[in-house]
Write an enzyme that holds these catalytic residues in place. Structure first.
Site, PDB file in Angstrom:
ATOM      1  N   GLU A   1      49.144 -47.762  49.442  1.00 10.81           N
ATOM      2  CA  GLU A   1      50.175 -47.844  50.168  1.00 10.81           C
ATOM      3  C   GLU A   1      50.336 -49.953  49.352  1.00 10.81           C
ATOM      4  OE1 GLU A   1      51.874 -48.037  54.070  1.00 10.81           O
ATOM      5  OE2 GLU A   1      54.203 -49.062  53.724  1.00 10.81           O
TER       6      GLU A   1
ATOM      7  N   GLU B   1      60.327 -44.151  57.601  1.00  5.67           N
ATOM      8  CA  GLU B   1      59.377 -44.979  58.413  1.00  5.67           C
ATOM      9  C   GLU B   1      60.618 -46.268  59.119  1.00  5.67           C
ATOM     10  OE1 GLU B   1      54.831 -46.909  57.523  1.00  5.67           O
ATOM     11  OE2 GLU B   1      56.424 -47.983  56.344  1.00  5.67           O
TER      12      GLU B   1
HETATM   13 MN    MN Z   1      55.092 -48.355  55.121  1.00  7.09          MN
END
Ligand code: MN
Length: 282
Positions: free
Chosen positions: A146, A240
């Protein structure tokens, strides 16, 4: 498309009760995947999760970060070894529940750094990630690193920097994991960043600029959808969002959540799922 919801939208208790609550809510809000935070692998009830996922038929992904004393980006070989063991434990847990994607920040700690990693610290991360990627490949699990903003890592903060780092690792089972919340802080151009990843994009977090409900903030998700379609990306796409009340105070402090953007997990998940349907047609 493969549309998911992050587990911390529901809870940060990963005993049987928390798992049931999170997976039932995720299904009820219209998602076909859940992302499981594996930050505390010892307290995670893998058997309960495996069974609940099998019963509902939804897919799972998961990830964990490095911590003090177990960190592959350390200069200390013993700390690096414990970091690799932590990654292998998280990967094994994900395999036991039937997960498909191992994502997030396996490469370091989530915190505000005061410098970039030294060449040695950076080099130390490479071999452990190659071994974890080998093991993941054997288990049929795809990895994604990420790209997070400058206040949460100093290893890389843009898609371009992540692609350079992936070239150093040199393993085809690891791709880029982009997150629109972080991209909004760091990238020059959202479309160009997505297109530059091409087939190397393995995972996407859909986050608003304020990490609240999708569609209630400033991110142009129509642009994101168009860029993803240009490269033929078909998921996972995972909503998210964080609040102190649904996650917990420790997570909130970690992520600097000083005000809750919503107070009802189901309403937030459902409204965000509807926004994804509207914008992505999925
Ligand atoms: Mn994230």
């Amino acid at each position: 498309m493969d549309i998911g919801c992050h587990g911390l939208v529901w809870t940060n208790s990963w005993d049987a009760h928390g798992i049931t609550h999170a997976i039932d809510g995720t299904v009820r809000a219209g998602y076909s995947r859940i992302e499981l935070p594996l930050l505390d692998p010892d307290s995670f009830d893998a058997e309960a999760a495996r069974q609940k996922l099998a019963d509902t038929g939804i897919a799972a992904s998961g990830g964990l970060t490095m911590i003090d004393g177990a960190d592959i980006s350390s200069a200390d070989p013993e700390v690096v070894a414990r970091g690799e063991a932590r990654l292998m434990q998280g990967l094994d847990l994900l395999h036991r529940v039937g997960g498909t994607h191992f994502v997030g920040m396996p490469y370091g700690q989530l915190k505000r750094f005061s410098s970039v990693p030294t060449p040695r610290e950076r080099e130390n991360t490479l071999a452990p990630l190659r071994r974890v990627a080998d093991r993941a490949q054997d288990l049929g699990i795809r990895m994604g690193l990420e790209v997070v903003n400058r206040y949460e890592s100093s290893l890389f903060n843009t898609a371009a920097e992540c692609l350079d780092y992936l070239d150093e690792i040199g393993h085809s089972n690891i791709g880029v994991h982009l997150d629109t919340y972080h991209m909004n802080i760091e990238e020059d151009d959202l479309t160009a960043a997505i297109v530059s990843c091409g087939r190397r994009l393995s995972y996407v977090h859909l986050g608003e600029n304020n990490r609240g409900v999708l569609g209630a903030g400033l991110i142009d998700f129509a642009e994101i959808a168009s860029a993803l379609s240009q490269i033929g990306f078909d998921g996972p796409l995972v909503f998210e969002s964080f609040t102190a009340s649904a996650a917990n105070d420790e997570i909130a402090e970690f992520l600097a959540v000083w005000r809750d953007p919503w107070n009802d997990s189901f309403q937030a998940a459902k409204a965000s799922r509807e926004e994804i349907a509207r914008v992505f047609g999925a």
